[in-house]
Design a protein around this motif. Structure first.
Motif, mmCIF file in Angstrom:
data_model
loop_
_atom_site.group_PDB
_atom_site.id
_atom_site.type_symbol
_atom_site.label_atom_id
_atom_site.label_comp_id
_atom_site.label_asym_id
_atom_site.label_seq_id
_atom_site.Cartn_x
_atom_site.Cartn_y
_atom_site.Cartn_z
ATOM 1 N N VAL A 172 12.321 27.762 6.385
ATOM 2 C CA VAL A 172 11.860 29.006 5.792
ATOM 3 C C VAL A 172 11.505 29.972 6.911
ATOM 4 O O VAL A 172 10.544 29.762 7.645
ATOM 5 N N THR A 173 12.337 30.960 7.069
ATOM 6 C CA THR A 173 12.020 31.955 8.093
ATOM 7 C C THR A 173 10.884 32.844 7.610
ATOM 8 O O THR A 173 10.005 33.233 8.377
ATOM 9 N N GLY A 174 10.918 33.148 6.331
ATOM 10 C CA GLY A 174 9.878 33.987 5.758
ATOM 11 C C GLY A 174 10.078 35.447 6.094
ATOM 12 O O GLY A 174 10.810 35.810 7.022
ATOM 13 N N LEU A 175 9.492 36.263 5.272
ATOM 14 C CA LEU A 175 9.648 37.701 5.447
ATOM 15 C C LEU A 175 8.299 38.273 5.877
ATOM 16 O O LEU A 175 7.503 38.705 5.060
ATOM 17 N N GLN A 186 9.798 41.750 10.005
ATOM 18 C CA GLN A 186 11.155 41.826 9.465
ATOM 19 C C GLN A 186 11.275 42.860 8.360
ATOM 20 O O GLN A 186 12.370 43.276 8.005
ATOM 21 N N LEU A 187 10.159 43.244 7.797
ATOM 22 C CA LEU A 187 10.216 44.282 6.773
ATOM 23 C C LEU A 187 10.144 45.665 7.384
ATOM 24 O O LEU A 187 9.991 46.648 6.677
ATOM 25 N N VAL A 227 6.231 34.678 -5.830
ATOM 26 C CA VAL A 227 5.848 33.627 -4.896
ATOM 27 C C VAL A 227 6.782 33.624 -3.697
ATOM 28 O O VAL A 227 6.360 33.405 -2.564
ATOM 29 N N GLN A 228 8.034 33.922 -3.951
ATOM 30 C CA GLN A 228 9.016 33.848 -2.860
ATOM 31 C C GLN A 228 9.118 35.177 -2.109
ATOM 32 O O GLN A 228 10.186 35.557 -1.642
ATOM 33 N N GLN A 229 8.033 35.848 -1.988
ATOM 34 C CA GLN A 229 7.934 37.052 -1.159
ATOM 35 C C GLN A 229 8.853 38.155 -1.654
ATOM 36 O O GLN A 229 9.408 38.917 -0.863
ATOM 37 N N ALA A 230 9.066 38.227 -2.982
ATOM 38 C CA ALA A 230 9.840 39.330 -3.537
ATOM 39 C C ALA A 230 9.021 39.982 -4.646
ATOM 40 O O ALA A 230 9.426 39.943 -5.818
ATOM 41 N N ASN A 236 7.212 45.161 1.173
ATOM 42 C CA ASN A 236 8.462 44.709 0.574
ATOM 43 C C ASN A 236 9.252 45.842 -0.048
ATOM 44 O O ASN A 236 10.453 45.990 0.170
ATOM 45 N N ALA A 261 2.370 30.826 0.881
ATOM 46 C CA ALA A 261 3.700 30.410 1.317
ATOM 47 C C ALA A 261 3.673 30.104 2.798
ATOM 48 O O ALA A 261 3.404 30.974 3.610
ATOM 49 N N GLY A 262 3.977 28.880 3.125
ATOM 50 C CA GLY A 262 3.977 28.525 4.530
ATOM 51 C C GLY A 262 5.307 28.812 5.168
ATOM 52 O O GLY A 262 6.197 29.366 4.558
#
Lengths: 640, 281, 99
Positions: B134-137, B141-142, B62-65, B147, B8-9
């Motif tokens: 896309v800020t991305g996680l 931020q975590l 894929v979406q960081q979850a 996650n 994921a970019g």
């Protein structure tokens, strides 16, 4: 007008109203339980009120300085700038009315105990009588036009209830309705006058209104005067609203005596006398008052000559005598005292006459047809004596009550000056002659001549007899009043002096026509009237059946100068046509439109109701449709 | 997972690997959804839905979850869909799977509105989010952890109240389901195997009862077996389901009979069909 | 490829679910369609969480799943009990609310 706060016994003058009102409440709410002693309570409340009124009057007489005593009770209406305080105003004018109402009222209450002894509704009768006395006292004691109006409507209600007391008689019910409706016509005038007062002055209290009449424009004052006059005409049975009063005789005779002779019908005179400052500034309205009075005087006197119903003759006599009073108070300061004095003496002798008539009816199985009477003086000596004294007082026999007060009115009329004065005075003298004629006719037909009554049925034989003491004593008292009141009020204790705090002193220095000549004139007219009555009625046999072939004048008089016909053709018929036209428009146009809308809505809702299938999926489809609309709108807003 | 996450970019455009994943799984998810709607058989529908949900689970990962992806697969696809299948098995396939639409215009209207809705919302979203950055996680931020740690931190801090309320919701749902599904029986009325065995041998039929659905017109456990003369075999009725009238049973769907909705559904109105075992018309 | 594609996919899935609710009569299938709609919303939440770089979206998606689970349990129980009394799982048969 300057008032002082109430003190001493006057601070308790609210009891005057509260006592009869409480009596009425107890009798009406108590039901049959109070049947046995209800009439005694009714008499007691009024008698106690009379004693209180007498004491209050004595205290008022002893006061120095301002004689207008104000007693604020509570705030009646407070809305914006309208602030009506319920309060009482006890001044010499109120005092004489209080004494008249409670005094004559007490006597008539006592009389009613005997008169209504056999009536199953006696308790109800006394409740209504008490209600009437309370309302009438509120009318004369209220310190604002609104308070007066409350009493005004109260006496209207009590009058309605009492006329229709025998509510199983269609005639009584019709008469009550007629009285009520015609009174409403007058009440509209009074109500409008009060509205104008509030709009123009922002107050309805006597002090506020009568004290600032100078600030009002002439047109407003004239309008006020005419509207108040309309109210007074309705209540007092004056032209053109006089037709209800004779019909009101369908009520029990004590009611006729108390309400439709002595007290309620004089409320109009009170209203005009109380509003004297308004009329002082509105000469046009004042002139109308005298004209109304003169016309009514003549109508009443003429109609009184033709009727055979003893109570109706007395009723038209009342109409005529109140016409005298209106004539007097319309004359202005010189007439107020004369009019009020006549009001008081009239209260005595007319109440006495009515009670006498009631006594006769009582003896004759409630018959009122004078052609069926005759020769009663032998059977009913007390009634004859008291009735005779009242009769002499009414026709103005020298030195009796009517003589003093009626003469004063006619004098004042002549003193008005100019052609008007002569016309009004002439009408007064003519009226006096006619009064003598119809009253003498009544006396001849009732008490003299050959007895003309039927034997009656076996169960209710007609056997004229003297009434019991409880009825004759009030009649005797009233007869004494009829004899003495005039002298007392005009000569011994002049009413003008008593009322001078209210109306000021108006001592006329010179008369247009010398009082002596007026006296001679009036006595002459009276003698002529009596002689004519003897000529037409007394010396001949009275036919038992009313002659059908009579002159047009007599026929007109028998129909009360076609007052009902005029009312019907002028007001009732057009009103009916208008109502019918409105009903037509209402049915076809308004209802058509309304029904059409209803039918359209009903039809469309039935069609829409078909969408209400009960299937969840149909509803969900609607939700999705709504969501699409919302999404489209959002997109349109953000994209646009 | 780290591979996918690394794929994921950031910025407006996404990485190549994710693009590949999306364009493979997206059509599959879409196909699953369409298949669910269009399958006549409810069991097939459920399987199509499982397919779509699995794809969505991959999208979550894929979406960081990754946590949500796992929950999606375990709870949704695993537990909830199995529950669906259980109920399907219990209720059985009945005539509501008929392809004939009973509400006039419902399908057309639904299709038109659906296309309109998808077009409007899709166009709106596409228009509004073309330049969605896309800020991305990332780990900062975590909160420096993974996650799951981040979600746990939020759940037990900012969303603590909602979390606790959820527990109330769940317990209520559990109790509610029990109340709704429960059938009241007299305590002690349940017979032991010994008693059952005795009772059976006291009758004139000691052999096993006929199985449900034998010669039945539906495959539900509620449908009793039919005897050769067309009458229901009373003793084939499953326990746990309230006794029913033969008239109330679903009818087999025959195109020739589909004159009216009631005919298609098998009427519930005894007055219309009062002869047991078949139609008189 | 941009994040919009996820959102468009979610919108399409949502619409398919909605249309499924409208056209299917089997209450259980209708229920599945509702689940699909909930899932598509979850996809949007996750996508936006990623776009904004916060975890709140994921937490809310988690809550949606919890609520969906509870709803499924109760809903299926209701379908069961309706089926028990009416011998039908068709949503069209439960149309007495009209009266």
């Amino acid at each position: 007008m300057h008032t002082v706060p109430a003190s001493g016994l006057l601070a308790a003058s609210w009891l005057l109203i509260a006592l009869p009102l409480a009596g009425a409440a107890v009798l009406l709410l108590g039901g049959r339980r109070t049947d046995r002693w209800g009439h005694l309570l009714g008499v007691a409340t009024v008698a106690v009120a009379f004693v209180i009124g007498l004491a209050c009057t004595v205290q008022l007489g002893g006061m120095s300085g301002s004689k207008s005593v104000n007693l604020d009770l509570f705030t009646f209406i407070s809305a914006g700038t309208l602030d009506v305080k319920a309060g009482l105003l006890f001044d010499p004018l109120s005092a004489i009315f209080v004494l008249l109402i409670t005094g004559v009222g007490s006597l008539i209450h006592i009389y009613s105990v005997g008169y209504m002894a056999d009536d199953p509704g006696r308790r109800r009768f006394f409740a209504y009588l008490n209600l009437f006395v309370a309302a009438m006292l509120l009318l004369v004691l209220g310190n604002s036009y609104v308070a007066l109006y409350v009493g005004w409507e109260g006496v209207g209600l009590a009058s309605f209830l009492l006329i229709a007391f025998w509510y199983r008689r269609p005639a009584a019910v019709t008469a009550a309705k007629k009285a009520f409706v015609m009174n409403r016509v007058g009440d509209v005038g009074l109500a409008l006058a009060i509205f104008i007062m509030f709009a123009q002055l922002g107050t309805t209290s006597f002090v506020g209104v009568l004290g600032s009449t100078g600030a009002l424009a002439g047109g407003v004052l004239t309008a006020l005067g005419l509207l108040l006059l309309l109210g007074a005409c309705g209540k007092s049975g004056q032209f053109p609203l006089q037709a209800w009063l004779p019909d009101a005789m369908e009520g029990p005779t004590p009611v006729s005596a108390l309400i439709h002779a002595a007290t309620m019908v004089t409320a109009g005179v009170y209203l005009i006398a109380r509003s004297a400052p308004i009329y002082d500034h509105a000469p046009a309205a004042r002139t109308v008052v005298t004209i109304i009075g003169a016309i009514t005087l003549m109508i009443g006197a003429i109609a009184g000559c033709a009727y055979d119903d003893i109570k109706k003759v007395l009723a038209y006599s009342t109409v005529s005598q109140i016409g005298y009073m209106f004539l007097a108070v319309g004359l202005g300061p010189i007439g107020y005292v004369a009019g009020l004095a006549h009001l008081l003496t009239h209260g005595f002798f007319k109440a006495g006459l009515f009670l006498g008539a009631g006594s006769v009816m009582h003896a004759m199985n409630d018959s009122v047809d004078m052609r069926r009477f005759g020769g009663l003086w032998r059977r009913m000596p007390v009634t004859f004596a008291t009735f005779g004294l009242g009769y002499l007082a009414l026709i103005g026999f020298p030195l009796l009550s009517g003589y003093w007060t009626k003469d004063a009115i006619i004098e004042a009329a002549f003193d008005h000056g100019g052609t008007t004065g002569y016309v009004l005075g002439g009408v007064g003298v003519l009226g006096a002659g006619l009064t003598a004629f119809y009253m003498t006719r009544l006396m001849f037909m009732t008490f003299f001549g050959r007895p003309r009554w039927d034997a009656g049925s076996a169960s209710t034989p007609v056997d004229p007899h003297e009434s019991p003491g409880v009825m004759t004593v009030p009649m005797i008292v009233l007869a004494v009043g009829s004899v003495a009141a005039g002298y007392l009020l005009t000569q011994a204790f002049p009413l003008s002096a008593w009322l001078s705090p209210v109306f000021g002193t108006n001592k006329l220095e010179s008369h247009v026509v010398a009082p002596l000549w007026i006296g001679v004139l009036v006595i002459g007219a009276m003698v002529l009237g009596v002689a004519a009555a003897w000529l037409f009625v007394g010396r001949r046999e009275v036919p038992v059946v009313r002659p059908a072939r009579v002159s047009p004048v007599v026929r007109a008089a028998r129909n009360a100068l076609y007052a009902d016909a005029i009312n019907e053709s002028l007001f009732m018929r057009p009103g009916q046509w208008l109502a019918r036209a409105l009903v037509f428009v209402d049915n076809r146009r308004v209802d058509g439109a309304v029904n059409g809308i209803a039918a359209t809505l009903g039809g469309s809702s039935a069609r829409l109701g078909r969408a209400q299938t009960g299937f969840v999926r149909s509803y969900a489809l609607g939700m999705l449709g709504g969501a699409v609309v919302v999404a489209g709108a959002l997109l349109a807003v953000t994209a646009g | 997972m780290t591979v996918l996450a690394a794929a994921a970019g950031t910025g407006t455009h996404l990485g190549g690997a994710e693009t590949v994943v999306f364009w493979i799984l997206g059509p599959i998810a879409l196909a699953g959804a369409l298949g669910m709607v269009f399958s006549r058989n409810a069991v097939h529908s459920a399987l199509w839905l499982v397919n779509t949900m699995l794809c969505l689970g991959v999208f979550y990962v894929v979406q960081q979850a990754p946590f949500l992806g796992a929950v999606q697969i375990i709870v949704y696809t695993g537990a909830i869909m199995i529950l669906f299948l259980f109920v399907l098995m219990l209720v059985g396939r009945d005539s509501s799977d008929s392809v004939v639409e009973t509400l006039r215009g419902q399908r057309v209207a639904a299709t038109v509105l659906g296309i309109g809705f998808a077009g409007l919302v899709g166009a709106g979203i596409a228009r509004a989010t073309t330049n969605l950055t896309v800020t991305g996680l990332n780990t900062d931020q975590l909160g420096g952890n993974g996650n799951i740690n981040g979600i746990a931190r939020l759940l037990f801090t900012r969303y603590l109240l909602a979390f606790e309320v959820t527990s109330a919701l769940l317990i209520t749902a559990a109790v509610g389901a029990m109340v709704l599904a429960h059938i009241e029986r007299e305590p002690g009325s349940r017979r032991t195997q010994k008693e059952l065995s005795r009772a059976r041998f006291l009758t004139d039929r000691p052999q096993t009862l006929p199985g449900p659905g034998v010669f039945a017109r539906g495959n539900s456990v509620a449908a009793p077996a039919l005897l050769p003369d067309g009458r229901p075999a009373e003793d084939s009725l499953a326990t746990g389901i309230e006794p029913q009238e033969i008239e109330q049973m679903p009818r087999p769907t025959d195109r020739a009979q589909l004159g009216s909705p009631d005919d298609a559904l098998g009427t519930l109105d005894p007055a219309r069909d009062d002869s047991p075992g078949g139609r008189t018309r | 490829m941009t994040l919009s594609w996820y959102l468009v996919l979610a919108a399409v899935l949502f619409t398919i679910g909605a249309v499924g609710v409208l056209v299917r009569r089997n209450a259980i299938v209708v229920f599945m369609c509702v689940e699909l709609m909930l899932n598509s919303v979850n996809l949007t939440l996750v996508t936006f969480a990623r776009a904004s770089g916060t975890l709140d979206g994921q937490v809310i998606a988690f809550f949606v799943m919890v609520v969906a689970a509870a709803e499924v349990v109760v809903g299926l129980a209701i379908i069961m009990s309706i089926y028990r009394t009416r011998r039908s799982a068709s949503v069209d048969d439960a149309n007495l609310l009209k009266y």
